[in-house]
Design an enzyme around this catalytic site. Structure first.
Site, PDB file in Angstrom:
ATOM      1  N   ARG A  19       1.131  -1.082  -0.408  1.00 67.07           N
ATOM      2  CA  ARG A  19       0.023  -0.460  -0.435  1.00 67.07           C
ATOM      3  C   ARG A  19       0.995   1.374  -0.278  1.00 67.07           C
ATOM      4  O   ARG A  19       0.090   2.537  -0.647  1.00 67.07           O
ATOM      5  CB  ARG A  19      -0.666  -0.522   0.836  1.00 67.07           C
ATOM      6  CG  ARG A  19      -1.599  -0.812   1.074  1.00 67.07           C
ATOM      7  CD  ARG A  19      -2.929  -1.096   2.014  1.00 67.07           C
ATOM      8  NE  ARG A  19      -2.234  -2.366   3.313  1.00 67.07           N
ATOM      9  CZ  ARG A  19      -2.776  -3.121   4.479  1.00 67.07           C
ATOM     10  NH1 ARG A  19      -3.479  -1.863   4.836  1.00 67.07           N
ATOM     11  NH2 ARG A  19      -1.637  -3.572   4.599  1.00 67.07           N
ATOM     12  N   ASP A 106       6.279  -1.287  11.242  1.00 62.94           N
ATOM     13  CA  ASP A 106       5.649  -0.316  10.759  1.00 62.94           C
ATOM     14  C   ASP A 106       4.887   0.778  12.061  1.00 62.94           C
ATOM     15  O   ASP A 106       4.102   1.613  11.304  1.00 62.94           O
ATOM     16  CB  ASP A 106       4.857  -0.033   9.875  1.00 62.94           C
ATOM     17  CG  ASP A 106       3.517  -1.306  10.563  1.00 62.94           C
ATOM     18  OD1 ASP A 106       3.511  -1.665  11.657  1.00 62.94           O
ATOM     19  OD2 ASP A 106       2.936  -1.904   8.640  1.00 62.94           O
TER      20      ASP A 106
HETATM   21  C1  UD1 Z   1      -1.660  -5.805  12.038  1.00 59.78           C
HETATM   22  C2  UD1 Z   1      -3.010  -6.726  12.743  1.00 59.78           C
HETATM   23  C3  UD1 Z   1      -3.811  -5.961  12.817  1.00 59.78           C
HETATM   24  C4  UD1 Z   1      -3.898  -4.812  14.260  1.00 59.78           C
HETATM   25  C5  UD1 Z   1      -2.358  -3.721  12.884  1.00 59.78           C
HETATM   26  C6  UD1 Z   1      -1.392  -2.709  13.534  1.00 59.78           C
HETATM   27  C7  UD1 Z   1      -2.475  -9.130  12.074  1.00 59.78           C
HETATM   28  C8  UD1 Z   1      -3.487 -10.409  10.966  1.00 59.78           C
HETATM   29  N1  UD1 Z   1      -3.427  -7.885  11.945  1.00 59.78           N
HETATM   30  O1  UD1 Z   1      -2.512  -5.441  10.456  1.00 59.78           O
HETATM   31  O2  UD1 Z   1      -5.400  -6.955  13.977  1.00 59.78           O
HETATM   32  O3  UD1 Z   1      -4.637  -3.827  14.543  1.00 59.78           O
HETATM   33  O4  UD1 Z   1      -1.391  -5.324  12.354  1.00 59.78           O
HETATM   34  O5  UD1 Z   1      -1.138  -2.137  13.314  1.00 59.78           O
HETATM   35  O6  UD1 Z   1      -1.521  -9.079  12.599  1.00 59.78           O
HETATM   36  N2  UD1 Z   1       4.625  -9.077   7.562  1.00 59.78           N
HETATM   37  C9  UD1 Z   1       6.017  -9.852   7.789  1.00 59.78           C
HETATM   38  N3  UD1 Z   1       5.034 -10.579   7.063  1.00 59.78           N
HETATM   39  C10 UD1 Z   1       3.901 -11.181   6.385  1.00 59.78           C
HETATM   40  C11 UD1 Z   1       3.148 -10.377   7.047  1.00 59.78           C
HETATM   41  C12 UD1 Z   1       3.580  -8.796   8.131  1.00 59.78           C
HETATM   42  O7  UD1 Z   1       6.677  -9.868   8.203  1.00 59.78           O
HETATM   43  O8  UD1 Z   1       3.700 -12.148   6.018  1.00 59.78           O
HETATM   44  C13 UD1 Z   1       4.855  -7.293   8.852  1.00 59.78           C
HETATM   45  C14 UD1 Z   1       5.216  -6.651   7.596  1.00 59.78           C
HETATM   46  O9  UD1 Z   1       6.454  -6.160   7.399  1.00 59.78           O
HETATM   47  C15 UD1 Z   1       4.483  -5.095   8.809  1.00 59.78           C
HETATM   48  C16 UD1 Z   1       3.881  -6.419  10.191  1.00 59.78           C
HETATM   49  O10 UD1 Z   1       4.230  -7.661   9.783  1.00 59.78           O
HETATM   50  O11 UD1 Z   1       5.660  -5.241   9.608  1.00 59.78           O
HETATM   51  C17 UD1 Z   1       2.565  -6.052   9.944  1.00 59.78           C
HETATM   52  O12 UD1 Z   1       2.284  -6.278   8.903  1.00 59.78           O
HETATM   53  P1  UD1 Z   1       0.847  -5.394   7.928  1.00 59.78           P
HETATM   54  O13 UD1 Z   1       0.501  -6.331   6.919  1.00 59.78           O
HETATM   55  O14 UD1 Z   1       1.151  -4.098   8.274  1.00 59.78           O
HETATM   56  O15 UD1 Z   1      -0.359  -5.469   9.226  1.00 59.78           O
HETATM   57  P2  UD1 Z   1      -1.981  -4.992   9.199  1.00 59.78           P
HETATM   58  O16 UD1 Z   1      -2.941  -4.870   8.403  1.00 59.78           O
HETATM   59  O17 UD1 Z   1      -1.409  -3.709   9.519  1.00 59.78           O
HETATM   60 CA    CA Z   2       0.875  -2.421   9.461  1.00 55.70          CA
END
Ligand code: UD1
Ligand code: CA
Length: 459
Positions: A19, A106
């Protein structure tokens, strides 16, 4: 009191951050001049110590290169969700710590004090999992917290999977957790894919509840502390919040900001007491400013160090070093490698690059010093230029102590002007000028010896 020796931290930073619409991995986007992930890592280190595992995937090389050593990196080769990402840290940490703090890369606004509160609550409650939640943060895109009739957390519902009633819940998941390690690692293997096909870390809540094990929670005390950045609108919001926090910190530490609205200070800048920052001023990178300085208006200072009692007006400094009692500007440009000793005066339209100006030297009006070593108490008159580039090489210029460089002198490098020597207005100096000499003309010829204080003839 939590004991950090019992804790290890995992920071998830493997996603590309689609995004963001960027070729740069999301967690490397800067907030107030510092990568988002580094904000998180610094808070984690302050709260839970140095045992930190960083899960990297998309852009892993760039992330490692920028964040450097000091963490253990593990790879998540396919981005199969936050639960899957955390699993990648199991080998590195199993048996290493009693509790695991899990953060996302993040959420740059998180502060160590809040993490400490989370850790203390986790230890005291005996829960297998403790979450940080908030009622203050805008809810868009975030997981909602479901509670039962007596207020116990029962589930986190991701927005994409929430129905209307669930979306209306104001309490959101901050994405920061404490886990008991002996429960966490096996539990991760019991996660099943969500509707999106990803393994959600957040589903661990329902798993613990189903096992009849306690889940506890802590509320964040500041509105944006758990704010996560998924797109550039949120990046700008995080920047604004961080900026306000930084400005407040410096004002409370004794720095006058005449107009905070137009003052920008990066996270790693330091500023001494009784310094005044005037409007439209941007302090960037690892800039350090001493006591009682006056910086601005309209100045940009980047990765530079400024001593005490300096004044910089409407000028740009990049990787420059100023000792104390130096004044610069208006409208001057100090570039990388400018080293300015005490009591130097640099006036308007001066440019200094990779050059040292000795104590008490004056360079008042439209001059260029590049690759030059200038002694003490030298007068560099208007229009002086070091012709340092011959089209192939950059060549050095040396000017001795107490020299007087007349208006419009061209110093064709490599060249030296000795101590106490004088050049006439418009001199084009192509050969070394010995000390105590006067050189005039084009190309300049040495006319006669001069004795300091008794210079004959006009120059
Ligand atoms: C996530 C939470 C959500 C919370 C929010 C808070 C989950 C499923 N959801 O959503 O409940 O309210 O954060 O900010 O956890 N990442 C990896 N590997 C992956 C996927 C993600 O390392 O396979 C890392 C991303 O780089 C990022 C973090 O995990 O730094 C969060 O992932 P992101 O996709 O931003 O989750 P949100 O949709 O924000
Ligand atoms: Ca996030």
């Amino acid at each position: 009191m939590t004991r950090t020796s019992q804790w290890a931290t995992v920071v998830l930073a493997a996603g590309q951050g689609k995004r963001m619409q960027s070729s740069l991995p999301k967690v490397l986007h800067p907030v107030c001049g510092k990568e988002m992930a580094r904000h998180v890592l610094d808070a984690a280190r302050d709260a839970a110590g140095r045992r930190i595992v960083l899960v990297v995937g998309q852009g892993a090389e760039a992330v490692r290169e920028r964040l450097g050593v000091g963490f253990q990196y593990v790879a998540q080769t396919r981005q199969l969700g936050t639960g899957h990402a955390l699993m990648q840290a199991e080998q590195a940490l199993a048996g290493q710590a009693a509790h695991v703090l899990v953060l996302y890369g993040d959420t740059p606004l998180i502060q160590a004090g809040t993490l400490k509160r989370l850790m203390a609550q986790h230890e005291d409650s005996g829960a297998v999992m403790t979450l940080l939640t908030s009622n203050l943060t805008p809810t868009a895109g975030l997981g909602r917290i479901e509670r039962d009739g007596v207020g116990r957390v029962t589930r986190i519902v991701e927005e994409a999977e929430a129905d209307e009633a669930q979306r209306a819940i104001r309490e959101i998941n901050g994405g920061m957790y404490g886990f008991r390690a002996d429960w966490l690692w096996p539990a991760l293997h019991r996660l099943t894919p969500s509707r999106s096909g990803e393994l959600y870390l957040t589903d661990l809540v329902a798993l613990a509840v189903r096992d009849g094990l306690p889940v506890s929670s802590v509320a964040s005390s500041e509105e944006l502390e758990i704010f996560g950045v998924n797109n550039r609108v949120q990046l700008a919001q995080a920047e604004r919040a961080m900026r306000e926090r930084i400005l407040t910190r410096w004002m409370l530490a004794g720095v006058t900001l005449v107009d905070p609205q137009s003052t920008y200070i990066d996270a790693e800048v330091s500023i001494g007491q009784d310094t005044t920052i005037l409007p439209n001023t941007i302090l960037q990178g690892r800039t350090a400013i001493g006591l009682r300085c006056q910086i601005g208006p309209n100045s940009i200072v980047q990765d530079s160090s400024i001593g005490d009692d300096c004044k910089v007006v409407a000028s740009v400094l990049e990787e420059a070093e100023l000792a104390s009692h130096v004044d610069v500007g208006p409208f001057s440009h100090l570039r990388p490698g400018a080293v300015i000793e005490q009591e130097v005066h640099i006036g308007n339209f001066a440019e200094v690059k990779a050059s040292r100006l000795g104590r008490g030297t004056k360079m008042g009006h439209f001059s260029y010093m590049g690759d030059a070593t200038v002694g003490k108490n030298v007068n560099i008159a208007a229009g002086t230029i070091t012709c340092n580039f011959d089209g192939v090489n950059k060549n050095p210029t040396e000017i001795g102590d107490d020299a007087f460089i007349g208006c419009d002198t061209m110093l064709v490098a490599p060249v030296k002007v000795g101590d106490r020597s004088v050049t006439g207005a418009g001199a084009v100096v192509t050969k070394d000028v010995p000390s105590d000499s006067l050189a005039v003309g084009m190309p300049a010829r040495v006319r006669r010896r001069v004795v300091k204080g008794k210079q004959e003839g006009g120059v």
